[in-house]
Every structure is written in structure tokens, then in C-alpha cells.
Design an enzyme around this catalytic site. Structure first.
Site, PDB file in Angstrom:
ATOM      1  N   TYR A 133       0.838  -1.200   0.000  1.00  0.00           N
ATOM      2  CA  TYR A 133       0.000   0.000   0.000  1.00  0.00           C
ATOM      3  C   TYR A 133       0.874   1.252   0.000  1.00  0.00           C
ATOM      4  O   TYR A 133       1.408   1.673   1.023  1.00  0.00           O
ATOM      5  CB  TYR A 133      -1.024  -0.075   1.149  1.00  0.00           C
ATOM      6  CG  TYR A 133      -2.163  -0.947   0.677  1.00  0.00           C
ATOM      7  CD1 TYR A 133      -1.934  -2.309   0.474  1.00  0.00           C
ATOM      8  CD2 TYR A 133      -3.375  -0.416   0.278  1.00  0.00           C
ATOM      9  CE1 TYR A 133      -2.914  -3.120  -0.070  1.00  0.00           C
ATOM     10  CE2 TYR A 133      -4.364  -1.222  -0.256  1.00  0.00           C
ATOM     11  CZ  TYR A 133      -4.123  -2.572  -0.425  1.00  0.00           C
ATOM     12  OH  TYR A 133      -5.084  -3.362  -0.983  1.00  0.00           O
ATOM     13  N   LYS A 188       3.370 -15.736   0.178  1.00  0.00           N
ATOM     14  CA  LYS A 188       3.892 -16.198  -1.109  1.00  0.00           C
ATOM     15  C   LYS A 188       5.420 -16.246  -0.985  1.00  0.00           C
ATOM     16  O   LYS A 188       6.155 -15.684  -1.799  1.00  0.00           O
ATOM     17  CB  LYS A 188       3.428 -15.227  -2.214  1.00  0.00           C
ATOM     18  CG  LYS A 188       3.631 -15.736  -3.622  1.00  0.00           C
ATOM     19  CD  LYS A 188       2.723 -16.860  -4.009  1.00  0.00           C
ATOM     20  CE  LYS A 188       3.050 -17.347  -5.412  1.00  0.00           C
ATOM     21  NZ  LYS A 188       2.401 -18.614  -5.757  1.00  0.00           N
ATOM     22  N   ASP A 221      -2.177 -18.247  -3.312  1.00  0.00           N
ATOM     23  CA  ASP A 221      -2.974 -18.775  -4.431  1.00  0.00           C
ATOM     24  C   ASP A 221      -3.744 -20.022  -3.984  1.00  0.00           C
ATOM     25  O   ASP A 221      -4.921 -20.196  -4.297  1.00  0.00           O
ATOM     26  CB  ASP A 221      -2.103 -19.051  -5.668  1.00  0.00           C
ATOM     27  CG  ASP A 221      -0.752 -19.658  -5.332  1.00  0.00           C
ATOM     28  OD1 ASP A 221      -0.414 -19.780  -4.129  1.00  0.00           O
ATOM     29  OD2 ASP A 221      -0.018 -20.035  -6.263  1.00  0.00           O
ATOM     30  N   ASP A 245      -6.551  -7.724   1.923  1.00  0.00           N
ATOM     31  CA  ASP A 245      -7.615  -6.920   1.324  1.00  0.00           C
ATOM     32  C   ASP A 245      -8.409  -7.788   0.344  1.00  0.00           C
ATOM     33  O   ASP A 245      -9.646  -7.817   0.353  1.00  0.00           O
ATOM     34  CB  ASP A 245      -6.965  -5.734   0.588  1.00  0.00           C
ATOM     35  CG  ASP A 245      -7.961  -4.629   0.296  1.00  0.00           C
ATOM     36  OD1 ASP A 245      -9.099  -4.723   0.767  1.00  0.00           O
ATOM     37  OD2 ASP A 245      -7.590  -3.683  -0.406  1.00  0.00           O
ATOM     38  N   ASP A 249     -12.448  -9.664   0.930  1.00  0.00           N
ATOM     39  CA  ASP A 249     -13.608  -9.441   0.052  1.00  0.00           C
ATOM     40  C   ASP A 249     -14.119 -10.788  -0.460  1.00  0.00           C
ATOM     41  O   ASP A 249     -15.331 -11.018  -0.548  1.00  0.00           O
ATOM     42  CB  ASP A 249     -13.230  -8.567  -1.149  1.00  0.00           C
ATOM     43  CG  ASP A 249     -13.481  -7.086  -0.879  1.00  0.00           C
ATOM     44  OD1 ASP A 249     -13.282  -6.664   0.273  1.00  0.00           O
ATOM     45  OD2 ASP A 249     -13.867  -6.364  -1.813  1.00  0.00           O
TER      46      ASP A 249
END
Ligand code: ATP
Length: 361
Positions: A133, A188, A221, A245, A249
Site C-alpha cells: 500500500y 507467497k 494462491d 484486502d 472481500d
């Protein structure tokens, strides 16, 4: 009876519809639980820009320092000009200014809310102060550089301090949840070897201090895949800013609608209730937005106050608020995002009827 000052920042889009509804119900719940709250309305967003020339006026920030916590409605920041310092994104700026490092985003099935899955009860704990961010990573300006018109470099920051404290937050949360807790670190590290490697190393080291909480980890993933296949397998997912984030969702979609997905941004000194959803410009001004996410976010703020100040009245106010929302949904009162036809005001009235039976409807 303790008195809490809670800031109210309505925000843009559907904010002025869902925030007042949530505050009104939260106040009722607080009173019933014997909790004294002073609600302090403060300017923010496009309205504040129109009146005071700033989307996050300095007087709002100053007033928030004197609050125990606050409610921030959605902000329509894609309409803000990022080149103007007076059009800062209030959400990211407040997270950074007040060091609200943990974004807790629960996703669980609610009674009466149609969804593709049953038995989902998980929480995404997202690091809030760094990662990808760009607005949080440098002292001035932001951490995206336009090298040539065709080349952009985005800087991601990962620090041991931030990884350790977000992991700590996740393990504390897992311990508080009713069932034997489990924390899953999502990363990751096979590609982002140093940044996510550091994040994973910190999660492992914190895990060793919580032998009562199970710990595992998964590549982001694979986490996206398993969330769709079998979301019931997860309890607390802890992850870096961008992954959190996105996955939160996704998790909201698993249990129904963004309209029912609450969140809390918490630090050691302050907390900010903020629904997961955005300003929903497509439905703003029509009075049909679902206020559930905002109401449940304020309930999370009450819970946080209960823990921080060891105040059972705040915990009780949170419980009553959640219960009343559940009762209204179970009774079949639903806004259009859930397939119903209730307006924001009608849904709020149904919640009110459970909070204060016999009161004027
Ligand atoms: P922003 O850029 O401010 O995030 P957006 O439109 O990209 O806005 P959201 O505001 O989260 O993203 O909206 C995504 C979709 O979910 C829209 O169709 C919106 O109407 C719907 N939605 C979001 N929040 C609610 C809500 N509280 N009640 C009903 N529908 C909602």
C-alpha cells in the site's frame, strides 16, 4: 459507568445512510447495557472537502485524538485527486496516523442470509500499515514511482516489527474464539522470498509461544482455491496488507454480501470501525443500502472497548447489537443485496424492535 467518546465520520456515497443508522442502533444497545457513549460527529470526505477544503481536516484528526475510537463510513476516494495533499484518502491516512495496524475482518454465516456455503466462521487478520500500500510506505508522497511514462515501480515494505505484532494479534484472537483456535499464515514466500519469508518466519516464531493454538501456513494462491472449495477449514487467517484486502472481500462473498461484512482497524491505543464495503455509488442516495456491515463493525468496536478497558458493559452492548441484527435477519427482513425489498430505514427499524421491544417503531 464509564463514558466513552466515539467519533462519527459518515464518509461518502452510502456512508450518510448506513453510518447514522448504525450509530442510532449502537446507542440504543449501549444504553440498554448500561454503557455511556458520547458520539462526536466530525467532518470527513467529499463533504468536508466542499466545506473546509480538506477530505481529512486537521481539526478532525485532532478531535479523534481525544476519542476512544471512531466509526468511519466508506470514502469514495477514486474521486479524490491523489496529487492534492488536501484530498488524502482518510481511510489509509487514519490507519497510518493512529497506527491501526490490525484489520480484523470476520466472515461467518448469518441467520437468514442466503449464501453458497454453510458453517463458515473465519476471520482474516490483515496487516494494515505497510506492504504493497503505497500511501503507507514513505514519510512524504507515496511509494509508487513513475520512472518513465511507461514504467512504474511500486515499493512494498515488510518489517519484522509489523509482522510480529500482526501475528501476535492473530494468535490472541484465535485464543479468544470459542473453539480450539487455529492460525493459518497466508503468504507467497516461495516467490517473495525475503518479504514474505520474513513474514512467515515471524509467524512461526510467535506460534512457538502459543502451544495451545494450532498453526499452519499456505501460499496465497492455494488459500484462494481452498477458500472457494472448503471455507469451513479456516479459523484465523493472518496475512500481509494486499493479500488480506483481496481475501477478505472473497470471504465476504462466501457468506452472502459485502453489505454484511464488518471490520475493525485496531491498534494498541485506538480502534476504528469500518465496514469492508466501499461507497457503493451505484445505490447511493436511494435508501436501500444494507446497514448490517456498519452495525456489526460498531459492535466490533464495542467488543474492543470491552477488552481494552476491561469493561463488561461494552462487551454486553456488542452482544446485544449482534443479537438484534441476527434476529432481524432471521425474521426475514432483508435489503435488496440479500434478495429482499426492505429499505435501510425498514431494516434499522426491525433491529430497533429487537433492541428495545415496545419502543416507538
Ligand atoms: P469504492 O470504490 O468506494 O470501493 P465500489 O463500487 O468499487 O466503490 P463497493 O462500494 O464495495 O465498491 O461496491 C461493490 C458492490 O457491492 C456494488 O454493487 C455495491 O452496490 C454493493 N454494495 C456495497 N456495499 C453495500 C451495502 N452496504 N448494501 C448493499 N450493497 C452494497
Amino acid at each position: 459507568m464509564a463514558a466513552y467518546r466515539i467519533g462519527v465520520l459518515k464518509g461518502d456515497g452510502i456512508g450518510p445512510e448506513v453510518v447514522p443508522a448504525a450509530v442510532d442502533l449502537a446507542d440504543l444497545s449501549a444504553r440498554a447495557a448500561g454503557l455511556s457513549v458520547e458520539w462526536v460527529e466530525l467532518p470527513v470526505g467529499l463533504e468536508a472537502y466542499g466545506q473546509l477544503g480538506d477530505t481529512l481536516p486537521p481539526q478532525t484528526v485532532e478531535a479523534l485524538r481525544g476519542c476512544h475510537g471512531w466509526v468511519l463510513g466508506p470514502v469514495e476516494h477514486h474521486r479524490y485527486d491523489p496529487r492534492l495533499p488536501s484530498m488524502r484518502n482518510p481511510s489509509g491516512t487514519l490507519r497510518r496516523l493512529f497506527d491501526l495496524y490490525a484489520n480484523e475482518r470476520p466472515a461467518r454465516n448469518l441467520p437468514g442470509v442466503p449464501s453458497r456455503y454453510e458453517g463458515v466462521d473465519l476471520v482474516v487478520v490483515r496487516e494494515n500499515t505497510e506492504g504493497f500500500y503505497a500511501d503507507r510506505n514513505v514519510l512524504e508522497g507515496d511509494a509508487e514511482l513513475l520512472v518513465t511514462p511507461d514504467v512504474v515501480v511500486s515499493l512494498r515494505v515488510v518489517t519484522r516489527r509489523a509482522c510480529q505484532r500482526i501475528a501476535e494479534y492473530a494468535f490472541q484472537l484465535a485464543r479468544r474464539r470459542a473453539r480450539p483456535g487455529r492460525v493459518t499464515a497466508v503468504h507467497k514466500a516461495n516467490v517473495l522470498r525475503r518479504g514474505d519469508g520474513l513474514f512467515l518466519e515471524c509467524c512461526r516464531s510467535v506460534a512457538s509461544r502459543y502451544p495451545d493454538v494450532a498453526f499452519d501456513h499456505v501460499h496465497v494462491d492455494a488459500a484462494a482455491y481452498f477458500l472457494v472449495r472448503e471455507p469451513q477449514r479456516y479459523d484465523v487467517l493472518v496475512t500481509t496488507n494486499l493479500f488480506g484486502d483481496i481475501l477478505s472481500d472473497q470471504a465476504a462473498g462466501l457468506v452472502g454480501s459485502l453489505g454484511v461484512a464488518p471490520s475493525l482497524n485496531a491498534g494498541d491505543g485506538y480502534a476504528m470501525a469500518q465496514a469492508v464495503h466501499g461507497s457503493a455509488p451505484d445505490i447511493a442516495g436511494r435508501g436501500v443500502a444494507n446497514p448490517t456491515a456498519e452495525i456489526l463493525s460498531v459492535a466490533m468496536l464495542f467488543e474492543w472497548l470491552g477488552r481494552r478497558f476491561d469493561d463488561p458493559a461494552a462487551t454486553e452492548a456488542a452482544r446485544r447489537l449482534e443479537e438484534a441484527v441476527g434476529a432481524a435477519l432471521s425474521a426475514g427482513v432483508r435489503t435488496p443485496d440479500l434478495g429482499g425489498s426492505a429499505t435501510t430505514a425498514e431494516f434499522a427499524r426491525a433491529v430497533r424492535a429487537h433492541l428495545a421491544p415496545g419502543s416507538m417503531l
